[in-house]
Every structure is written in C-alpha cells, then in structure tokens.
Design a protein around this motif. Structure first.
Motif: not given
Ligand code: ADP
Ligand code: MG
Lengths: 407, 240
Positions: A125, A146-147, A207, A210
């Motif tokens: 993160t 984005d995370v 992230p 992801t």
C-alpha cells in the motif's frame, strides 16, 4: 633563539646518521600508518552499516507468518500465510503505531522495449513508503484508490530503471509484468545496500490487490507474506511489540499456552546489534594498530638510549663548553620528538594512501576522518616525548667530567 | 674587579676507587692565581694534576676545601651557573683536542656561542675571526678528521677563545704533538697571555714547555711540592 639553535643541533644529529634515523622512524611510520588505515577501514564499515540502517527506516517491526519456533523447530515463513490485510488494518489502529504496510511479494519478469529484467515485485500500500522512509524521485506514488481498484500501476526501484530504461524517463511508460501491461507512475529514490548486502533498489512496488489478484494468483485471498510496521518513536517500541503480539493472538484466536502463528521482530534492534558489532570491530582495529605505535615508541627509546651512550663523550664536550642541563635535555628530547613527528607525518601519508588503495582496489568502504589523523599524530608526538624523555634525562644528568672521560 | 682570579683553599678530592676503597687524589691544595698570570703545572703521573684542572675548570667539584673564581664561591653554585661559568669565563684545552667529529671546524669553534645564546650569523662571524687568528680560516669547512693534530689543537684553542674567557686551562695540550707543532701551540698561548692578558694555567711534563710560563706549580701526591718561578725551579735564577 637558543632553543631554535638547539633544534638545529638535533636536526644535524639526525642527519648525521640517516640510516639509523630512518630505521627508528620506521616504527612510527608503520604505527601511524596502521592506525590511520585500520580506523579508516573500521569507520568505513561503520558508516556503511549506519547508512544501511538509515535506509531501512526507523523504529521498524516486521511481522512474519508462522511462529518463530514450533516445538523447537523453525517453521518456514510464508509457506502457509496466516497474516491478512485486515490484520494490517487492525495494527494501524494501535496508538503506538505510525504506519503499517502489508506486503505480498514474488519474483517476476519485466519487459520494456525489448529489455528484460527479473526482480522482486512487492504488492503493498502507499503506506509502505512512509514505513520505509522512502521517497519517490520522479512521478508520484500510487494511491489508496489504486489499491482499492487493483490498478495496473507500479513504482520502479533505481536498479530496475537503469536496467530497463537506461537514460530514458520511465514515468508514463508502459512495462509488461508477466505479460500484463503496467503503467509506471513513479520512480523510487536510490537507497543502496541493505544490512545483509542486498541491493534495495532492485525492487518494484505495485498495489497489493493487483499483486495478489492479477500477478500471483489467488491462492490465499486476503493473505499477505509479511507486514511492515513503523512505531511512532523509539520509546514506544517495547510497548508496541507487546501490543502487536496481543492483538494478533486475539485476532488469530490463539489460546493461552498455544504457540503464536506469527512472529514480530524488531528490525531496529537487530540493526543496532549489527551496528554495535561494527563499532566494536572498529575500536578493536584501532586498538590493535595502536599497539604498533607503542612498539614504535619503544623502538625510539631503544635507539635513543644507544645514541646517548654512544655520544656520551660528545655530551661531555658540550657540557665543558657551556651546555646547561636543559640544553642537553632539549636536544635529545627534540631528536626523539622530531623522529616521531616526521615518522608520523610519513606514516599518515602512507595510511591515507593505503586507505585510498583499499577503497580503490579492494572496493571496501573507507572513511579517513581528520580526527583519526590528528589522533594518530598527537599520540605519536606524545609517544616521542614519553619515550624520548628518559634517554634525554639520562644524557642531561651525566656529570660533565664523567661524560668527558667516557671512552 | 679583583686582580685575584683563582683562589683555592685546602682543595681535596677523594675518588671511590673500589668497594670501600678510597683514593685521595688531592690532599689539601691552596694557592692563588692573579689575573694575567701564566702558570705551568708539573708533577709525576697520577699526582693529581688533571684532577686539579678539572676542578679549576668547574667540570668537577672538590670533596673538600673552597674554590673561588673571580671572587665567586664555586661550592655555592648550581649546575646551570657552573655551565655559565664554563661558557663565559673558562676556555678548556684538552690533550685529546675533543672536537666534535661530525661538525666542520667553523661550527666546532662556534658551538660555545650557541650555548651563550648568540645568533647564528654572529656565531659564524666570530668563529671565522677566531679561525683566522689561529691561521686556519682556509679550513673552515673541513672536518676535524681532515686536518693534522696540531691544527686540531689550534681549532680547540680557537673554540676556547671564542667566548673571550678570562682563563684558559690547558691539560697537556702538547702531549700528543711533535716538538715543532708544540712550539706553535705554545707561541699561540703565550701571545694570548701577553697581548690580551688572558690567564693561562697549563699542565705539562716537558721542561721546554714549562719554560713558556713564568710561574711553576709542582704537584706531588696531591699536595703542592713547589710554587715559585720557573727559572727558580730549574735552578736558573742566578743567571737571569
Ligand atoms: N675518576 C676517577 N676515579 C678514580 N680514581 C681516579 C679518577 N680520576 C683520577 N683518579 C686517580 O687519581 C689520581 C690522580 O689522577 P690525575 O689527576 O689524573 O693525575 P695526573 O693528571 O697528575 O696524572 C690517580 O691515582 C688516578 O688514578
Ligand atoms: Mg693528567
């Protein structure tokens, strides 16, 4: 006036027996050279360790899956992950904790414009940068959004940039990770080596969502390999360790008497231990080298004693024509001090040159500080006075008539 | 300023020659020397001549008795004061020359001036003038080993004179020299005595050398055996 003239006499005596003067100096040359070189190497090691510690980040814990010991046997960490993203979130709630970064990582190949580079890809993160005290030198870090969305964005370490992009600016470019396209949003500032000698810049941050969903498969959903935790200050480290432990036992429903299925390690304390060890090593090197200074000093005393005996008649003649006790004392003392000063000047030059050579050819970090040079120099002068005083006193205390009669 | 330069009263010197063994080298010597005298000291070998000279030269101290130089009691002086006396008032000339072997002649002659606190330039100037006086200015840059014994003794005399002392003490200065060279050295010393009024006390074995002096002091077994004129001693009084 008289003192300078007597210094001239001391110099003349040194010049009259050059080989012996040089051999006497050799002890000081080696002694001072060794002290400076050893201190340089010791301080180089210390500086390297301190750099690594500083680059690691301050007040740091790492929380790993698996217990540290289980029935006397070490468990393989990460093989069966027990830590979750929720654990990380709960830790961040503790008042002693400043930031928490869950990490799930794996090696993966990266490709950009025909260049290949395999490296450790860390899913984490944005808090990771705060935990590790790590800045971005270009672009911007990825965001919490984005995370949440599992965006295909990444931050590149300096080594990865160098290998994939060369001089090109990577920000805004697309890199393929395991064949999926990722947008480079930023570049991490260079950090150098870690304490165990790894290149910290050979890394990629993505992230965490992801990484676990798209890159490394979905074997253990919501699970992470390890969690990095930064406490608010050095003072709360001990309390934070206990609280982290309690929190995780509670969350993992571990009953009293049962082993932890995680371990909390104080990285800062480990680093301090390493730093302490290098400090001790550095001091030992200096201490051992100082022995050679003392040996050099004894060499001076030895030669000066021989010299006084050999020149007894000369001393008698000088006294007969009017040399006072202190004139003789000064002459021989100056001789010893000059020998040790000139010897330590040469030794200092050789020590610095040696340190440079070690840095250059052995590629070891060395640090020559002014104080180490001054220390060696001061000690050498002190040694000269200390070990020169006794022979000089012997010369000065000769009775004129006895010195003259000496054959 | 008194005309009395040396005043020795009951000087005694005892050496420890072995464990529990003592040897009396001087056994009560009293005499005075006035300014500008030229005194020869004679006596058998081992009679105490050198012992006496060393005491007169403040290189050694008597075991008993009193010695005053220029009215100053030596017995009350510190080591530094004695060094000062040796430097300014006394010039010592040894049988073995005692030049410093690694120094050139000019620096040898200049050395007493160094201990007198004279600057380098002045030291060199005065040393050169002295070498000139003993006829060795041309050898200033030589080492003592590069010149003859007679020349070395002349350098030693130049060194003794460089601080312009009032007393020259010479212990067998011609003992290592041939007759001709001895004559040269004695000529030099007599000249200093006659022209500058420098007091000279000189030990010798040779009657020829003693004849350069007016007064003769004979030491026998640590005592004065004769103190009078040279001609009287050699039984020449009637013919003079
Ligand atoms: N340093 C000394 N220690 C012991 N005995 C000495 C010492 N110097 C001289 N003597 C003795 O004292 C006596 C007188 O010596 P010295 O004055 O040298 O005689 P001279 O010069 O008349 O030949 C001699 O018996 C000599 O052996
Ligand atoms: Mg004698």
């Amino acid at each position: 006036m008289r003192a300078t003239a007597i210094a001239g006499e001391a110099l003349a005596a040194m010049g009259a027996n050059r080989l012996r003067t040089f051999l006497t100096m050799l002890g000081m040359i080696i002694g001072v050279g060794a002290v400076i070189l050893m201190l340089a190497i010791g301080q180089g090691a210390q500086a390297m360790v301190e750099d690594s510690i500083a680059s690691m980040g301050a007040n740091l814990f790492i929380v790993l899956s698996g217990s540290s010991t289980s029935g006397g046997q070490r468990m393989g960490f990460g093989s069966a992950p027990t830590l979750t993203l929720n654990d990380a979130q709960a830790m961040a709630e503790l008042p002693e904790i400043q930031a928490v970064a869950p990490v799930t990582s794996n090696a993966a190949p990266l490709v950009y414009a025909g260049n290949n580079w395999s490296t450790q890809v860390n899913g984490t993160t944005p808090a990771y940068l705060e935990v590790r005290d790590w800045a971005v030198s270009g672009g911007a870090p990825f965001s919490a959004a984005d995370v949440r969305s599992g965006a295909r964005v990444l931050l590149l370490g300096q080594t990865v940039v160098n290998n994939l992009f060369g001089d090109e600016d990577p920000v805004g470019k697309t890199v393929r990770v395991k064949n999926s396209p990722f947008l480079v949003v930023g570049v991490l500032a260079a950090k150098g080596q870690s304490l165990d000698g790894r290149d910290q810049d050979d890394t990629v941050l993505v992230p965490v969502s992801t990484a676990s969903r798209q890159l490394f498969g979905n074997q253990f959903p919501g699970m992470v390999r390890f969690i990095m935790v930064r406490a608010k200050s050095a003072e709360v480290m001990a309390r934070a360790a206990v609280k982290l432990n309690d929190l995780l036992r509670q969350r993992h429903r571990i009953r009293d008497g049962q082993d932890d299925d995680f371990s909390v390690r104080d990285l800062t304390a480990l680093a301090e231990t390493a730093a302490g060890a290098t400090r001790v090593m550095s001091m030992m090197l200096g201490a051992i080298a100082s022995v050679s200074l003392v040996v050099g000093g004894i060499g001076i005393m030895n030669i000066m004693l021989v010299s006084v005996t050999e020149r007894t008649r000369e001393i008698g003649i000088r006294m007969a024509i009017g040399a006072r006790r202190r004139d003789i004392l000064l002459q021989f003392l100056l001789e010893a001090v000059l020998i040790s000063l000139v010897g330590s000047l040469i030794g200092a030059a050789i020590g610095v040159a040696g340190a440079w050579a070690v840095a250059r050819f052995a590629e070891m970090p060395v640090v020559v500080t002014l104080w180490s040079a001054l220390l060696a120099f001061g000690v050498a002068a002190g040694v000269g006075i200390f070990f020169g005083y006794y022979p000089a006193l012997k010369a000065a205390d000769l009775r004129p008539i006895e010195a003259l009669r000496f054959q | 300023m008194t005309t009395l330069l040396i005043h020795a009263e009951q000087l005694g010197k005892t050496y420890r020659s072995g464990p529990g063994q003592e040897l009396a080298a001087l056994r009560g010597i009293s005499f005075t020397v006035a300014r500008s005298e030229f005194v020869a000291v004679m006596g058998p070998s081992g009679s105490g001549k050198s012992t006496l000279m060393n005491i007169l030269g403040c290189l050694d101290v008597p075991s008993s008795g009193r010695y005053s130089l220029e009215g100053r009691d030596i017995g009350r002086m510190t080591g530094d004061q004695l060094a000062h006396l040796r430097n300014r008032y006394i010039g010592f000339v040894f049988q073995g020359f005692n030049l410093l072997p690694r120094m050139d002649l000019r620096d040898n002659v200049a050395l007493p001036l160094l201990y007198a606190g004279i600057g380098r330039r002045e030291r060199r100037r005065r040393a050169m003038a002295m070498l000139e006086r003993v006829g060795l200015a041309g050898h200033a840059a030589h080492l003592p080993s590069q010149i003859s014994g007679g020349q070395q003794q002349r350098v030693a005399i130049a060194r003794a004179l460089v601080t312009e002392p009032s007393l020259i003490l010479a212990d067998e200065p011609t003992g290592n020299l041939d007759t001709h060279t001895s004559g040269e050295i004695m000529g030099l010393l007599t000249g200093l005595n006659a022209d500058q009024g420098i007091t000279v006390v000189l030990v010798t074995h040779e009657p020829d050398i003693a004849h350069y002096a007016r007064r003769l002091l004979r030491i026998v077994d640590g005592l004065i055996g004769f103190d009078g004129s040279v001609s009287e001693y050699f039984g020449e009084g009637a013919t003079a």
